[in-house]
Design a protein around this motif. Sequence first.
Motif, PDB file in Angstrom:
ATOM      1  N   ASP A 226      28.310  26.128  35.258  1.00  0.00           N
ATOM      2  CA  ASP A 226      28.123  26.454  36.680  1.00  0.00           C
ATOM      3  C   ASP A 226      27.748  27.929  36.792  1.00  0.00           C
ATOM      4  OD1 ASP A 226      28.266  26.967  39.390  1.00  0.00           O
ATOM      5  OD2 ASP A 226      30.171  25.947  39.697  1.00  0.00           O
ATOM      6  N   THR A 227      26.511  28.204  37.170  1.00  0.00           N
ATOM      7  CA  THR A 227      26.047  29.592  37.248  1.00  0.00           C
ATOM      8  C   THR A 227      26.729  30.373  38.358  1.00  0.00           C
ATOM      9  OG1 THR A 227      24.196  28.911  38.667  1.00  0.00           O
ATOM     10  CG2 THR A 227      23.784  29.027  36.285  1.00  0.00           C
ATOM     11  N   THR A 228      27.341  29.668  39.323  1.00  0.00           N
ATOM     12  CA  THR A 228      28.054  30.352  40.408  1.00  0.00           C
ATOM     13  C   THR A 228      29.560  30.396  40.149  1.00  0.00           C
ATOM     14  OG1 THR A 228      28.391  28.342  41.726  1.00  0.00           O
ATOM     15  CG2 THR A 228      26.323  29.540  42.047  1.00  0.00           C
ATOM     16  N   GLY A 229      29.995  29.782  39.062  1.00  0.00           N
ATOM     17  CA  GLY A 229      31.429  29.672  38.793  1.00  0.00           C
ATOM     18  C   GLY A 229      31.995  30.827  38.009  1.00  0.00           C
ATOM     19  N   PHE A 230      31.644  32.042  38.427  1.00  0.00           N
ATOM     20  CA  PHE A 230      32.161  33.236  37.753  1.00  0.00           C
ATOM     21  C   PHE A 230      32.969  34.049  38.749  1.00  0.00           C
ATOM     22  CE2 PHE A 230      31.998  37.668  36.428  1.00  0.00           C
ATOM     23  CZ  PHE A 230      32.352  37.580  35.090  1.00  0.00           C
ATOM     24  N   PHE A 231      34.135  34.506  38.316  1.00  0.00           N
ATOM     25  CA  PHE A 231      35.013  35.282  39.188  1.00  0.00           C
ATOM     26  C   PHE A 231      35.692  36.366  38.365  1.00  0.00           C
ATOM     27  CE2 PHE A 231      39.364  36.072  40.672  1.00  0.00           C
ATOM     28  CZ  PHE A 231      39.127  36.494  41.974  1.00  0.00           C
ATOM     29  N   SER A 232      35.814  37.562  38.941  1.00  0.00           N
ATOM     30  CA  SER A 232      36.545  38.637  38.265  1.00  0.00           C
ATOM     31  C   SER A 232      37.299  39.461  39.297  1.00  0.00           C
ATOM     32  CB  SER A 232      35.593  39.533  37.466  1.00  0.00           C
ATOM     33  OG  SER A 232      34.713  40.231  38.331  1.00  0.00           O
ATOM     34  N   GLN A 233      38.427  40.002  38.887  1.00  0.00           N
ATOM     35  CA  GLN A 233      39.256  40.820  39.763  1.00  0.00           C
ATOM     36  C   GLN A 233      40.154  41.703  38.906  1.00  0.00           C
ATOM     37  OE1 GLN A 233      42.530  38.989  42.057  1.00  0.00           O
ATOM     38  NE2 GLN A 233      41.706  39.939  43.899  1.00  0.00           N
ATOM     39  N   ASP A 234      40.411  42.918  39.377  1.00  0.00           N
ATOM     40  CA  ASP A 234      41.337  43.809  38.676  1.00  0.00           C
ATOM     41  C   ASP A 234      42.765  43.399  39.013  1.00  0.00           C
ATOM     42  OD1 ASP A 234      39.299  45.264  37.523  1.00  0.00           O
ATOM     43  OD2 ASP A 234      39.224  46.745  39.133  1.00  0.00           O
ATOM     44  N   ALA A 235      43.170  42.274  38.467  1.00  0.00           N
ATOM     45  CA  ALA A 235      44.482  41.701  38.763  1.00  0.00           C
ATOM     46  C   ALA A 235      44.808  40.668  37.702  1.00  0.00           C
ATOM     47  CB  ALA A 235      44.479  41.052  40.149  1.00  0.00           C
ATOM     48  N   SER A 236      46.040  40.203  37.703  1.00  0.00           N
ATOM     49  CA  SER A 236      46.436  39.126  36.798  1.00  0.00           C
ATOM     50  C   SER A 236      46.868  37.917  37.617  1.00  0.00           C
ATOM     51  CB  SER A 236      47.587  39.574  35.886  1.00  0.00           C
ATOM     52  OG  SER A 236      48.708  39.964  36.649  1.00  0.00           O
ATOM     53  N   ILE A 237      46.629  36.735  37.086  1.00  0.00           N
ATOM     54  CA  ILE A 237      47.010  35.497  37.762  1.00  0.00           C
ATOM     55  C   ILE A 237      48.507  35.268  37.576  1.00  0.00           C
ATOM     56  CG2 ILE A 237      46.731  32.985  37.777  1.00  0.00           C
ATOM     57  CD1 ILE A 237      43.834  33.426  36.861  1.00  0.00           C
ATOM     58  N   VAL A 238      49.207  35.042  38.690  1.00  0.00           N
ATOM     59  CA  VAL A 238      50.648  34.795  38.619  1.00  0.00           C
ATOM     60  C   VAL A 238      50.996  33.349  38.957  1.00  0.00           C
ATOM     61  CG1 VAL A 238      51.256  37.196  39.079  1.00  0.00           C
ATOM     62  CG2 VAL A 238      51.012  35.604  40.992  1.00  0.00           C
ATOM     63  N   ASP A 239      50.040  32.605  39.520  1.00  0.00           N
ATOM     64  CA  ASP A 239      50.286  31.192  39.817  1.00  0.00           C
ATOM     65  C   ASP A 239      48.972  30.561  40.257  1.00  0.00           C
ATOM     66  OD1 ASP A 239      51.589  28.738  40.261  1.00  0.00           O
ATOM     67  OD2 ASP A 239      53.349  29.745  41.092  1.00  0.00           O
ATOM     68  N   MET A 240      48.972  29.251  40.381  1.00  0.00           N
ATOM     69  CA  MET A 240      47.800  28.531  40.873  1.00  0.00           C
ATOM     70  C   MET A 240      48.223  27.205  41.476  1.00  0.00           C
ATOM     71  SD  MET A 240      45.982  27.272  37.294  1.00  0.00           S
ATOM     72  CE  MET A 240      45.649  28.953  36.770  1.00  0.00           C
ATOM     73  N   ASP A 241      47.396  26.698  42.389  1.00  0.00           N
ATOM     74  CA  ASP A 241      47.613  25.376  42.972  1.00  0.00           C
ATOM     75  C   ASP A 241      46.584  24.423  42.384  1.00  0.00           C
ATOM     76  OD1 ASP A 241      49.689  26.197  44.577  1.00  0.00           O
ATOM     77  OD2 ASP A 241      48.440  26.503  46.356  1.00  0.00           O
TER      78      ASP A 241
END
Length: 282
Positions: free
Chosen positions: A114-129
């Motif tokens: 997926d060419t649009t399925g890229f995400f970045s952030q100066d953070a860490s993942i702590v949970d997900m749904d």
Amino acid sequence: MKYFLFLLILFYGGCTSRSNKEEKTAIKLDSITTDTYRKLFSSSFKWNDVEMKASNEEKHAFVKSSFPYILNSGDTAYLRSVHAIDFNNDGRKDFVYSGPGPVTMMTVLNITGDTTGFFSQDASIVDMDIVDKKVRRLYTFSLLASGGPAIEGYSIIDINYGENKTDFTNRINLDVIGGVEPPKNFSIFDVESASDSLPFRYAPIALDTPLNYLLELPGNQIGKIFKGTRATVIGQQKDSLGVNWYFTLIGSQYKIYKYVHGWDTTVHSFAVGWVNENGWSK
């Protein structure tokens, strides 16, 4: 540049002394529940519960194609922060890095094919749904400022999968001045301040000594709230004297005297802190 912007925010917050005269309302947080805030502030998330098996070679290939500079040190410790998850339930491994970055924590996510399925952030993942075997929401934590004072950032990122496009929507940004205690009990409703100069605190207790020289505010105060400010209460707690306190979110469209916002001024965010329920109307 970030440091200069932070100084500007600090100066502006310290010089603000006018009340909020504009007609404003609290922002509605659709599909955000008490459970959402529990995950954000007191997560029990474990990567082992959601990730797929992946070889070190696969993880290395992901890092090399997405952010190869992390390989320059020659250290392989980064592999512990790379995880394979089928984000969109298409049967393929998608990779995410969530761990130490060049300055602070960093998350880089790539959905395979997926060419649009890229995400970045100066953070860490702590949970997900995860809903219907698809990752629909990410909860992230970051350190926005390490001093003057230290400010933590919390974000909620919604993921929507289209036929040819994946959208990552930043639902909410919270800035938390270091030391603010989250509530033990969560509830959600809106209130409005009925008085001026209401203390905004980092704990559900009234402490007005000694002077905090860094913030130039007494005791555990992190700001003062003007009359007419709308807030969303997400938790309540009583102190040893039986006084009830609201754990509130206040949108950055409202001025809080002396409060130091951590997010860039172009990003709508919420200040987080405790207020005495007296002086507020529902």
